[in-house]
Structure formats: C-alpha cells, structure tokens
Design a protein around this motif. Sequence first.
Motif, short mmCIF file in Angstrom:
data_model
loop_
_atom_site.label_atom_id
_atom_site.label_comp_id
_atom_site.label_asym_id
_atom_site.label_seq_id
_atom_site.Cartn_x
_atom_site.Cartn_y
_atom_site.Cartn_z
N HIS A 174 1.04 1.97 -14.06
CA HIS A 174 0.88 2.13 -12.81
C HIS A 174 0.27 3.50 -12.19
O HIS A 174 -0.11 3.69 -10.95
CB HIS A 174 2.26 1.89 -11.99
N ILE A 175 -0.07 4.16 -13.10
CA ILE A 175 -0.72 5.66 -12.59
C ILE A 175 -2.07 6.14 -13.24
O ILE A 175 -1.88 6.00 -14.64
CB ILE A 175 0.50 6.92 -12.87
N GLN A 183 -0.24 13.05 3.31
CA GLN A 183 0.03 13.56 1.66
C GLN A 183 -0.44 14.84 1.50
O GLN A 183 -1.31 15.52 2.11
CB GLN A 183 -1.15 12.50 1.06
N ARG A 242 -1.08 -2.97 -11.78
CA ARG A 242 -1.61 -2.24 -10.60
C ARG A 242 -1.58 -0.62 -10.68
O ARG A 242 -0.76 -0.09 -11.22
CB ARG A 242 -0.87 -2.78 -9.63
N VAL A 247 -4.14 10.63 -2.90
CA VAL A 247 -3.84 9.47 -4.10
C VAL A 247 -4.10 8.16 -3.29
O VAL A 247 -3.87 7.89 -1.87
CB VAL A 247 -2.18 9.42 -3.89
N GLY A 251 -3.83 4.41 -2.93
CA GLY A 251 -2.76 3.50 -3.18
C GLY A 251 -2.94 1.92 -2.95
O GLY A 251 -1.77 1.39 -2.50
N ASP A 252 -3.97 1.34 -2.74
CA ASP A 252 -4.40 0.13 -2.23
C ASP A 252 -3.88 -0.69 -3.06
O ASP A 252 -4.35 -0.49 -4.24
CB ASP A 252 -5.88 -0.09 -1.70
N ILE A 283 -4.78 9.20 -8.55
CA ILE A 283 -4.58 10.35 -8.19
C ILE A 283 -5.79 11.16 -8.35
O ILE A 283 -6.37 11.12 -9.44
CB ILE A 283 -3.40 11.15 -8.59
N HIS A 324 0.90 -1.32 0.17
CA HIS A 324 -0.11 0.02 0.19
C HIS A 324 0.87 1.08 -0.01
O HIS A 324 2.18 1.25 0.83
CB HIS A 324 -0.90 0.05 1.26
N LEU A 325 0.45 2.18 -0.76
CA LEU A 325 1.11 3.43 -0.68
C LEU A 325 1.44 4.16 0.46
O LEU A 325 2.87 4.43 0.77
CB LEU A 325 0.35 4.60 -1.78
N ILE A 380 -2.06 3.09 -9.12
CA ILE A 380 -2.13 4.07 -8.06
C ILE A 380 -3.09 5.15 -8.67
O ILE A 380 -2.58 5.61 -9.88
CB ILE A 380 -0.84 4.36 -7.41
#
Lengths: 253, 253
Positions: free
Chosen positions: B21-22, A83, B114, B86, B88-89, B118, A61-62, B116
């Motif tokens: 990833h983003i 964050q 995966r 964000v 991020g799980d 924003i 997890h981030l 993440i």
Amino acid sequence: MFTRQELIEYTREAKKNWLNHISIDCVVFGFHEGQLKVLSLKIKDEQKWYLPGGFVLKDEHLDDAANRILKQRTGLDEIFLQQFHVFGDPQRSRPHYEMYKDLVDNQDNWFSNRFITIGYYALVDFHNTVPAPDALSEKCVWCGLDDLPMFILDHKQILDNALDALRLQLNYQPIGYNLMPHEFTMPELQKLYETILDKKLDRRNFQRKILAFDILNRSEHPRKGGAHKAPYLYSFNLEKYQQALKEGLAAGW
Amino acid sequence: MFTRQELIEYTREAKKNWLNHISIDCVVFGFHEGQLKVLSLKIKDEQKWYLPGGFVLKDEHLDDAANRILKQRTGLDEIFLQQFHVFGDPQRSRPHYEMYKDLVDNQDNWFSNRFITIGYYALVDFHNTVPAPDALSEKCVWCGLDDLPMFILDHKQILDNALDALRLQLNYQPIGYNLMPHEFTMPELQKLYETILDKKLDRRNFQRKILAFDILNRSEHPRKGGAHKAPYLYSFNLEKYQQALKEGLAAGW
C-alpha cells in the motif's frame, strides 16, 4: 486498552475495512483567550493522551479519510487541512504492538502492523468545535500548548512538527481565517501571530507586512465602544485569501 | 512490462520484502545550461515514462527508503530530499492493476494493491549525477521541463506538484546549493530563480532580497576574464544555509 476479545474483534473489522501500514494523525489548533490550543484525547482509565487519528478505508481518498476523522472529533466540515509530514520510523508504532503481545497472536492484533502515519494539521474555530471522544478515549478536550499532557508514541513529536510547519507557513501563506472572529483589529491579529511564533513583533512592521499581503478588507466603521480613538476593524478578503493559500503570498518573489 | 512468470516472481519477492500500500516517487531536479531538468525513466519497449520510485522495506525508515531509491538512480548520497505531498487517490494506481489483470490472479500481482505514494523532491548536482535505469526501464535520462515525455499514472501531476512546492519554498527556504557551481555571480543565481519561477525578476530587487537572507559569502576576488568590469563571485555560507533550511529565512517574521 482493549480486552483480548475486543482486540480480536477490532482487528477482524480493521482488516476487512482499512489499509494496513497507513494511519492518519491530526493536529487540530484552536485559538482562545490569547492562547493556542490543541485538541487531545485521553485514553480510558489511563493518564495517557493522543492526537485525533484513524485509518484509511480501502476505497477512500487519503484526504477524505483525514476530513472524516476530523469531522468525527470536532463536528466540523470543510476545514482547511494541511498535510505537513509523513512519520516513517519503523519503530514508531511498536509500543502499540508491545502493549498487546502477551494477549493475542500477532495476526489478531491490528497494532502489530507497522504504521506509517501521515500528519495533517488544521486551524479551526474554537467556538464552533464540538469535541467528541472516540471508542478508545474517555474525553476529547482542548489543551494549552503551555500545559500539555503526556502523549503516547511519537505524538508529541508530531505536534512539535506541526507547530514548526505552521510557523514556516506564516512566511508564505495566509493564516487566521477560522482562528479569528469575522472582524478583528490589527492588534488582535498581531496577537495571533505572536502566539503562534511565541515572540513579540514590532507593531508597525507587522501592520506594514500584513497589509502588503493584500488579503485584508478594512471596514468603513471603526469598532464602537469606550475608547477615545476607536480602532479600525478588518476582515479577510476570502477570494484573495484562498488564492494566496494556493499560490503563496504576494510579498514573495 | 513483465511476463506472467516474471510478475509472479516479482510479486513473491515484493510481498516478502516490502510494505504493501505504500510507494515512494522522487522528483529529481537538476539545472543545466539555464534549464531546469527532471530525471525520468523510460519503460522498456514502450513510449511511456515514469519518475524514479520504489517501495519501503519492512524494517526500513521511510526517509532511508527514499534515499536508497535516489542513490540507486543517481549514484548520489546525502542529498537534501524534501517530502512534499502524499498522493492518496484510491484510483491512482489502478492502471497498473488493469495492465496485468488478464495475466495473473490478483494475489500474484503486486500492483493489484492500492498504493498511496509519498512524493519527495531533490535538487541535485547535474554534473555529478550518474543516472541509472532500474529493472523495468531501458533508460534513465534528464528531460527538460519544456520538453517532457508522456508519464504513466499520476506522475505528471506529481511532477507539477513538486514544482509548485519548490516555488513556494523559494519564499521561505534557501535554494541553490547542489544546483549552482561552488562560486557564482549574482546574475547566475538570479537565472536559477527565474528558471524555477518561470518569470523575469528585477535585478536590484533580487540582489537586495537575496543578500538580506544572509546566506551568501562574497569572494574577495572578482572573476577573472575579459569583461572590463569583472563581477563579484559569491558562494553559499553553508552553516547559515543549513540553519535557514531548518528555521526559515531571516527575512521572515
């Protein structure tokens, strides 16, 4: 700076373990002797500094990644990490790429990746922190905001942004737990606010406003000592403090 | 949902153009007939909805990507977009992967990545918005917060988080430009605040507080009409409004 072989090995491990394109940078604030300080790392054999940071494991997890990085650099656990901004300029990490581009092929250089970095800030207890350098740094120390070293990439901007976010936060969330001792006087708490805001505040307005937030307990026993009129001691009411962190301060709408 | 061939082609293009990833998800709020609404897209032939979103081009600034996505879905330019969190799980985008895993190999499935994501939120002018579906959706419409459809992934959580951020923002930044007509009465502005906060506010406290922020101009001419006492009209002082967006409201410390 890596040697060629070190970078090739670092890159191989990095690609195996971490998400590419994503990094984390942490702005870690501490308060000591009336000064706000920020945890900074010095690159080995260079006069360049950077903020504590790292990458995200493929299955992590981030927020866990940010906590892991913070723990590695400070020894601290369960810190309130916030964050505050994502830095997404396509050129921001390019100097890292440039630094190594004559040394290895792009595919062997983890830093040829473009990195979007997620900024977190943390307020930590100066006295309980055990700063520890990472593999690329020779030291990890507290730097006063008035006396900052030269930072790499956009790390100075990240720091400035964190400070702006912290100042805004003073308007809608409580602050001070972790930064203050367990018990403190009203002037001591005011000094923290003045330091963060970098300006003088009116004593009576400050007291009225901070008490209206309803996050403080007043101790029944004033501080012992030489003063002819001993000041009251306060501590944070942690339950109300945590609630205000989530929901905003009571003085809002 | 994609066919096998469509997904293979989509993935090929995606890998060529976008950072993996983003992703970006936008919570777009509008205010209409006393209700707060959020722009939502319905997946073709399915009873599932999602928030306007997309990916980041390899050489594109993150904020430019968010603006591009918003413009494509709303026709609007130069909107005040606010990053708020964000997400991020590591499991959050897994359902997208599951949906296609029997159809194609992982390497042909962009969604096996995966992501993440924003989160940005925007406050837009309901009347000037021209909602437009994207390639995967059959429609893009305003949904009232009281009557939300079923969202995919963690999009409901993203929406709830944006609403929390918006409510916090009321304590330290101005709000209302883009949501209100050019001129408005004090009760009309109060209604916006009450709608966002989902609670009644005291009329006199509201007026005192909002005037103290010093972001409003009062028109010299009251609104014409049938009322025996015509109300004053206000508009935002854009210079002060912009300044308060950057520096926080005057009523702060």
